[in-house]
Enzyme design. Sequence first.
Site, mmCIF file in Angstrom:
data_model
loop_
_atom_site.group_PDB
_atom_site.id
_atom_site.type_symbol
_atom_site.label_atom_id
_atom_site.label_comp_id
_atom_site.label_asym_id
_atom_site.label_seq_id
_atom_site.Cartn_x
_atom_site.Cartn_y
_atom_site.Cartn_z
ATOM 1 N N GLY A 141 -17.945 16.631 28.490
ATOM 2 C CA GLY A 141 -18.130 15.466 27.548
ATOM 3 C C GLY A 141 -17.011 14.275 28.003
ATOM 4 N N ASN A 142 -17.017 13.413 27.173
ATOM 5 C CA ASN A 142 -16.156 12.210 27.226
ATOM 6 C C ASN A 142 -15.742 11.252 26.045
ATOM 7 O OD1 ASN A 142 -18.091 9.767 26.523
ATOM 8 N ND2 ASN A 142 -19.321 11.198 28.146
#
Length: 424
Positions: A222-223
């Site tokens: 993810g980020n």
Amino acid sequence: MARILLGVSGGIAAYKAVELVRLATGAGHSVRVVQTEAAERFVGRATFEGITGAPVLVDEFEPDPVRGAYPGDPAPDHSPISHLELVRRADVYAIAPASANTLAKLAAGIADNLLTAAALASEAPLVIAPAMNDRMWSHPATRANVETLRARGATILPPGTGALASRGEWGAGRLAEPPEILAAIEEALRAGPFAPRSLDGLRLLVTAGGTREPIDPVRFVGNRSSGRMGFAVAEEAARRGAEVMVVAANVSLARAEGIRYVDVETAAELRDAVREAFPAVDAVVMAAAVADFRPAEPVAEKIEKAGREGLTVELEPTVDVIAELAAERSAGQLLVGFAAEHGDAAVDRARAKLERKGLDAVVVNDVSRADIGFDVPENEVTIITAAGEQQVPRASKEDVAAAILEAIERLRAEHVHAGGAGPA
Ligand code: CTP
């Protein structure tokens, strides 16, 4: 429509402020009311709260249950300082009735209650409707205060002449009538930086948040994108009259009324949702941080640690959604991308991205700074278009959103002037 902050000071005419609020909310505006202590003796908070649907504040130190939000706005996830947040969001600050005492404080820059402190912190157009006894109105001190405020750019609605509140008194001092005050407020809005309904008729698609690409059923790549920037663009656009749809990738922020949200998790789901909506929109703002790579073979069951020396996850590229839209768009559809860059060559790289992906604008964030960008309330960006570059100095994400939408308004206007020949 607009966010109106209404300051009500003490005087019998405070009852007319109730009618003003009724007219303003009826016209579609969101209204927050602040009162002075004296005003509360004339009209109780419950009356204004009932009509606006929002808490009324009197004291600078009392907490605002909705943290500066106006009706229809989601509340922020932190507690801002009331008088600053209320004015920061306000498109116009109206003070009606303004007593002789409040006029004097406004003219002198005194900030000893919430109403006057908010006025001192406000950059919004100021509309003042005084009401008082005729001798107080004609006193040289009041005359001078009114002139000072007028010279500073405030709109003053002079009081009318007629029967005054105290029995048998007649003269100039009656509060202007509520429809007249609302007309002055709307006029100030038109002249001010906020152009109500400037995006009327625009169908806008905004992506927000960050995608999550599964490694196994519990882990993902993810980020750090929170979705704040995209949500701020969506909310500001809706306020300006656009019909807004948001494709939200893993965003836990509050949702605004009047906006359609579609929730997705992965880049592939985001792509499907965006492609489905795309033919029916006029513009897309791709604020989501979409994964460029995803695990090539997500595992169906949770990967166990036992017996493993290490773990290698092979990643494969995802489809570049915005580049795909650019290749398929019909004439006139505008595409705004974001670029997370760092260092000195950020703008050059983002300009190359604008050209390579075939976009109308790219909003560049410098991700090497911790105080702006990902997961914080403020941002500082450069907006790049074919025509040039616009620096938006560090500001709240709401103000940055306004700058992005103004860029879209300019691009739309250029498109119309170019005879409707849209980008290929
Ligand atoms: N984007 C997209 N589809 C992807 C990846 C990104 O539509 N699969 C969009 C993003 O929403 C954003 C812009 O493209 O508007 C960002 O471009 P991207 O090429 O991902 O650049 P950066 O993430 O800024 O960095 P890099 O150049 O290193 O890829």
